[in-house]
Design a protein around this motif. Structure first.
Motif, PDB file in Angstrom:
ATOM      1  N   TYR A   1       0.851  -1.186   0.000  1.00  0.00           N
ATOM      2  CA  TYR A   1       0.000   0.000   0.000  1.00  0.00           C
ATOM      3  C   TYR A   1       0.891   1.242   0.000  1.00  0.00           C
ATOM      4  O   TYR A   1       1.935   1.275   0.659  1.00  0.00           O
ATOM      5  CB  TYR A   1      -0.886   0.040   1.240  1.00  0.00           C
ATOM      6  N   ASP A   2       0.465   2.269  -0.725  1.00  0.00           N
ATOM      7  CA  ASP A   2       1.170   3.534  -0.643  1.00  0.00           C
ATOM      8  C   ASP A   2       0.933   4.150   0.729  1.00  0.00           C
ATOM      9  O   ASP A   2      -0.025   3.816   1.435  1.00  0.00           O
ATOM     10  CB  ASP A   2       0.711   4.482  -1.754  1.00  0.00           C
ATOM     11  N   ALA A   3       1.820   5.079   1.114  1.00  0.00           N
ATOM     12  CA  ALA A   3       1.779   5.646   2.468  1.00  0.00           C
ATOM     13  C   ALA A   3       0.453   6.336   2.759  1.00  0.00           C
ATOM     14  O   ALA A   3      -0.083   6.229   3.867  1.00  0.00           O
ATOM     15  CB  ALA A   3       2.946   6.609   2.657  1.00  0.00           C
ATOM     16  N   ALA A   4      -0.092   7.036   1.773  1.00  0.00           N
ATOM     17  CA  ALA A   4      -1.341   7.763   2.005  1.00  0.00           C
ATOM     18  C   ALA A   4      -2.492   6.804   2.281  1.00  0.00           C
ATOM     19  O   ALA A   4      -3.332   7.054   3.161  1.00  0.00           O
ATOM     20  CB  ALA A   4      -1.660   8.649   0.802  1.00  0.00           C
ATOM     21  N   PHE A   5      -2.544   5.690   1.536  1.00  0.00           N
ATOM     22  CA  PHE A   5      -3.630   4.730   1.750  1.00  0.00           C
ATOM     23  C   PHE A   5      -3.458   4.027   3.093  1.00  0.00           C
ATOM     24  O   PHE A   5      -4.446   3.769   3.802  1.00  0.00           O
ATOM     25  CB  PHE A   5      -3.672   3.718   0.612  1.00  0.00           C
ATOM     26  N   ARG A   6      -2.221   3.739   3.447  1.00  0.00           N
ATOM     27  CA  ARG A   6      -1.981   3.129   4.748  1.00  0.00           C
ATOM     28  C   ARG A   6      -2.448   4.059   5.862  1.00  0.00           C
ATOM     29  O   ARG A   6      -3.080   3.605   6.831  1.00  0.00           O
ATOM     30  CB  ARG A   6      -0.490   2.818   4.901  1.00  0.00           C
ATOM     31  N   ARG A   7      -2.182   5.345   5.742  1.00  0.00           N
ATOM     32  CA  ARG A   7      -2.646   6.296   6.759  1.00  0.00           C
ATOM     33  C   ARG A   7      -4.173   6.339   6.807  1.00  0.00           C
ATOM     34  O   ARG A   7      -4.769   6.491   7.886  1.00  0.00           O
ATOM     35  CB  ARG A   7      -2.082   7.694   6.477  1.00  0.00           C
ATOM     36  N   ARG A   8      -4.795   6.185   5.657  1.00  0.00           N
ATOM     37  CA  ARG A   8      -6.261   6.187   5.614  1.00  0.00           C
ATOM     38  C   ARG A   8      -6.829   4.978   6.363  1.00  0.00           C
ATOM     39  O   ARG A   8      -7.811   5.099   7.097  1.00  0.00           O
ATOM     40  CB  ARG A   8      -6.722   6.190   4.152  1.00  0.00           C
ATOM     41  N   ILE A   9      -6.197   3.824   6.194  1.00  0.00           N
ATOM     42  CA  ILE A   9      -6.650   2.636   6.928  1.00  0.00           C
ATOM     43  C   ILE A   9      -6.425   2.833   8.424  1.00  0.00           C
ATOM     44  O   ILE A   9      -7.290   2.502   9.254  1.00  0.00           O
ATOM     45  CB  ILE A   9      -5.925   1.368   6.430  1.00  0.00           C
ATOM     46  N   GLU A  10      -5.263   3.369   8.782  1.00  0.00           N
ATOM     47  CA  GLU A  10      -4.987   3.609  10.194  1.00  0.00           C
ATOM     48  C   GLU A  10      -6.037   4.536  10.810  1.00  0.00           C
ATOM     49  O   GLU A  10      -6.501   4.304  11.928  1.00  0.00           O
ATOM     50  CB  GLU A  10      -3.588   4.205  10.352  1.00  0.00           C
TER      51      GLU A  10
ATOM     52  N   ASP B   1     -22.400  -2.471  10.089  1.00  0.00           N
ATOM     53  CA  ASP B   1     -22.278  -1.011  10.169  1.00  0.00           C
ATOM     54  C   ASP B   1     -21.025  -0.525   9.432  1.00  0.00           C
ATOM     55  O   ASP B   1     -19.956  -1.139   9.545  1.00  0.00           O
ATOM     56  CB  ASP B   1     -22.188  -0.551  11.629  1.00  0.00           C
ATOM     57  N   ARG B   2     -21.166   0.605   8.736  1.00  0.00           N
ATOM     58  CA  ARG B   2     -20.025   1.231   8.068  1.00  0.00           C
ATOM     59  C   ARG B   2     -20.120   2.745   8.272  1.00  0.00           C
ATOM     60  O   ARG B   2     -20.456   3.495   7.361  1.00  0.00           O
ATOM     61  CB  ARG B   2     -19.986   0.886   6.568  1.00  0.00           C
ATOM     62  N   PRO B   3     -19.833   3.224   9.480  1.00  0.00           N
ATOM     63  CA  PRO B   3     -19.951   4.659   9.742  1.00  0.00           C
ATOM     64  C   PRO B   3     -18.890   5.456   8.984  1.00  0.00           C
ATOM     65  O   PRO B   3     -17.895   4.915   8.497  1.00  0.00           O
ATOM     66  CB  PRO B   3     -19.724   4.750  11.256  1.00  0.00           C
ATOM     67  N   GLY B   4     -19.119   6.758   8.889  1.00  0.00           N
ATOM     68  CA  GLY B   4     -18.140   7.641   8.259  1.00  0.00           C
ATOM     69  C   GLY B   4     -17.846   7.230   6.836  1.00  0.00           C
ATOM     70  O   GLY B   4     -18.765   6.977   6.046  1.00  0.00           O
ATOM     71  N   ASP B   5     -16.559   7.139   6.510  1.00  0.00           N
ATOM     72  CA  ASP B   5     -16.167   6.804   5.140  1.00  0.00           C
ATOM     73  C   ASP B   5     -15.818   5.325   4.989  1.00  0.00           C
ATOM     74  O   ASP B   5     -15.191   4.935   4.004  1.00  0.00           O
ATOM     75  CB  ASP B   5     -14.984   7.665   4.702  1.00  0.00           C
ATOM     76  N   LEU B   6     -16.227   4.489   5.952  1.00  0.00           N
ATOM     77  CA  LEU B   6     -15.835   3.080   5.899  1.00  0.00           C
ATOM     78  C   LEU B   6     -16.409   2.352   4.689  1.00  0.00           C
ATOM     79  O   LEU B   6     -15.788   1.423   4.156  1.00  0.00           O
ATOM     80  CB  LEU B   6     -16.235   2.350   7.182  1.00  0.00           C
TER      81      LEU B   6
END
Length: 374
Positions: A41-50, A64-69
């Motif tokens: 994963y690129d760093a930005a996508f990894r931060r998004r998962i974190e 349930d998938r709150p927010g942007d999940l």
């Protein structure tokens, strides 16, 4: 028994990418290993998962998938689909028509005491995009039957133990150690069912530490830790956690351990100390095993950290046990979890148990997984 070819997909608690592997199995034994591949994963996508781990704390039902999940789940799935297509194109012709894909997804919440585990990943979408049947959601049925939903790899570890080369084949009990973000072990006796549980933090605290304090995603080859020393008082504070006094089955969420106890350490000392925490937590697991193991086989990304492996080896030697890494036994330590998900997909398709009372605490051996066709 039917012989099936399956691709396994794993994106683990380290959240660094997708591992893919292919194998052939009859559901009991692995009859042929195929190639494997990793997609970072690129760093930005990894931060998004974190960041999603915080959002996921609001989940009260598995759907349930709150927010942007919801959007993140779709992107995770599409990245897996692209990885599968690339992987299949790279394979020799005899491997290019798998019967199944075993899809783990990305764990964002694991609360076994609530019967709740959430892996982001749309199995039906993956089946449509990849063009092959997908077996996914393999943890839920275990929880329905009283289990913790983790760890699921032990059935595969037991199969590997049956195929170890000499001199390791006769060194029982053997323990497979998977050092991912969270570490887990599978104890394989000379006869009987495996025993398994999570042992504590693996790479996750080290990764978080060097990311926060050093601006790098992980301590490659333990280089940072090699400049530091173990702060024994910090290790002792981590090991004082009530989790380590509990017998298995038991499992952890990535957020169950934090960096709070390491605050104030220098970068290198923190990396070295947290590596020791990982090793000592694994060694402490012997207290909850039927017998001390004769052999430890280390898999997962943590086997590349010489401090984790070295500390584990020093501790095991005191009990006259041997520590090897997966490659010493002819295994691919990078691909073990992806291979496990391929193997579990085959067992699911054949209605064979994925989990056992001694591995997850389920009331009886139970199969699981949901199948989606293209």
């Amino acid at each position: 028994m039917a012989l099936l070819t399956a691709i396994g997909l794993m994106s683990g608690t380290s959240m660094d990418g997708i591992d893919l592997a292919i194998l052939r199995s009859d559901g009991a034994n692995v009859l042929e290993f195929g190639p494997s591949m990793a997609v970072a994963y690129d760093a930005a996508f990894r931060r998004r998962i974190e960041a999603s781990l915080e959002t996921a704390k609001a989940i009260v039902r598995r759907e349930d998938r709150p927010g942007d999940l919801r959007d993140l789940e779709r992107e995770i799935t599409m990245r897996h689909a692209a990885a599968v297509k690339d992987f299949i194109r790279s394979l020799p012709s005899k491997w290019q028509e798998p019967d199944l894909i075993g899809f783990h997804g990305q764990t964002v919440l694991h609360r076994p005491h609530l019967g709740l585990t959430v892996q982001l990943g749309d199995g039906a979408l993956l089946a449509r995009e990849a063009g092959f049947p997908v077996v996914y959601d393999m943890r839920a049925n275990d929880m329905i039957h009283g289990g913790q939903g983790a760890p699921l790899v032990p059935a595969y570890h037991a199969a590997l133990a049956r195929s170890l080369p000499e001199p390791y084949a006769t060194m029982k009990p053997a323990v497979f150690v998977n050092v991912g973000g969270i570490s887990n072990i599978t104890y394989v006796p000379a006869s009987g069912d495996p025993v398994a549980f999570d042992t504590g933090p693996g790479n996750t605290l080290i990764d978080q530490w060097v990311s926060r304090e050093g601006g790098v995603p992980y301590d490659a080859g333990g280089t940072i830790a090699s400049e530091g020393g173990v702060v024994a008082e910090v290790v002792a504070r981590y090991l004082d956690n009530p989790f380590f006094g509990k017998s298995g089955p038991k499992s952890l969420d990535r957020n169950d351990f934090t960096l709070a106890l390491a605050e104030g350490l220098e970068l290198a000392d923190g990396a070295r100390t947290l590596a020791n925490v990982s090793a000592e937590a694994i060694l402490k697991s012997v207290e909850h095993l039927p017998e001390p193991p004769r052999l430890w086989i280390v898999c997962g990304g943590g086997r590349k950290n010489p401090h984790i492996v070295g500390d584990l080896r020093l501790g095991a030697e005191k009990a006259a046990a041997e520590v090897i890494v997966a490659e010493d036994a002819g295994l691919d330590g990078d691909a073990t979890e992806a291979e496990a998900w391929a193997y579990l997909a085959v067992r699911s398709a054949l209605g064979l148990p994925l989990t056992f009372p001694t591995t997850t605490g389920c009331r009886a051996p139970v199969s699981g997984g949901v199948r989606a066709d293209p």
